[in-house]
Design a protein around this motif. Structure first.
Motif, short mmCIF file in Angstrom:
data_model
loop_
_atom_site.label_atom_id
_atom_site.label_comp_id
_atom_site.label_asym_id
_atom_site.label_seq_id
_atom_site.Cartn_x
_atom_site.Cartn_y
_atom_site.Cartn_z
N LEU A 171 -10.48 -0.59 -8.14
CA LEU A 171 -9.36 -0.28 -7.26
C LEU A 171 -9.83 -0.01 -5.84
O LEU A 171 -9.22 -0.47 -4.87
N GLY A 226 -8.73 -2.28 -2.79
CA GLY A 226 -8.05 -1.66 -1.67
C GLY A 226 -8.76 -1.91 -0.36
O GLY A 226 -8.13 -2.16 0.66
N THR A 243 -5.82 -4.98 0.98
CA THR A 243 -4.67 -4.09 0.93
C THR A 243 -3.37 -4.86 1.14
O THR A 243 -2.41 -4.66 0.42
N ARG A 294 4.90 -2.50 -4.63
CA ARG A 294 4.28 -2.16 -5.91
C ARG A 294 3.41 -3.32 -6.35
O ARG A 294 3.75 -4.48 -6.17
N TRP A 298 -3.17 -0.55 -14.12
CA TRP A 298 -2.96 0.28 -12.95
C TRP A 298 -1.72 -0.19 -12.23
O TRP A 298 -1.41 -1.37 -12.19
N LEU A 336 0.15 0.50 -8.58
CA LEU A 336 0.01 1.04 -7.23
C LEU A 336 1.36 0.93 -6.53
O LEU A 336 1.93 -0.16 -6.45
N GLU A 371 4.04 2.27 -3.19
CA GLU A 371 4.33 2.93 -1.92
C GLU A 371 5.83 3.11 -1.86
O GLU A 371 6.58 2.17 -2.13
N THR A 385 -0.88 6.15 -7.29
CA THR A 385 -1.72 5.34 -8.17
C THR A 385 -1.57 5.91 -9.57
O THR A 385 -1.78 7.11 -9.77
#
Length: 161
Positions: free
Chosen positions: A15, A19, A23, A103, A113, A115, A117, A136
């Motif tokens: 991750l 990232g 990103t 997402r 996972w 992720l 926002e 996360t």
């Protein structure tokens, strides 16, 4: 003697690399893998349970060995989370308005996972507050379905108009 790294450590390393390298690509990637979509559904159901104030349903989606990282603090089990922050999280979730901004989800074997926002509007001391929330969630596939094993929440305050 060779020690096999813990799967969570490998996942977190991946991750961090993803990232750092991509990103923008993560924010744009669709969730089209059925296994990833099932993991996302678990995350969404956890949030729905918080919104409804249903602690029992929220806890059912968390693995006993859950670890929650938030604001520099760590809760090291589902029971610790239940006794420390679950009620506050449900109360906040009931009153805050959250809009998903992006997402990304992936699955590797029995790990996933998700992720996310989100933009979150709430009140603090009677004044409007808008935040960008970063979440996360790491999940593990169990006989009962996907269970959340790690949550990392962070946020920053946005300027209100």
């Amino acid at each position: 003697m060779f020690h096999r790294p813990h799967p969570l450590a490998v996942l977190l390393s991946g991750l961090a690399l993803a990232g750092a390298c991509a990103t923008t690509a993560l924010a744009q990637a669709p969730v089209d893998d059925p296994a990833a979509a099932a993991a996302v559904a678990t995350v969404e159901n956890f949030h729905k349970a918080l919104d409804a104030g249903d602690g029992k349903a929220a806890l059912a989606l968390l693995a006993p060995q859950l670890q929650v990282f938030e604001s520099g603090h760590v809760e090291r089990s589902r029971d610790e989370y239940a006794s420390h922050h679950l009620d506050a999280d449900m109360q906040f979730s009931k009153t805050a308005q959250s809009t998903l901004a992006s997402r990304h989800a992936e699955v590797s074997g029995d790990s996933a996972w998700v992720l996310s926002e989100s933009d979150v509007s709430s009140q603090r001391q009677g004044k409007p507050v808008k935040q960008r929330s970063i979440e996360t969630m790491l999940l593990r596939q169990t006989p009962q379905g996907w269970r959340i094993v790690h949550i990392h929440w962070s946020s920053r305050t946005l300027k209100t108009e």
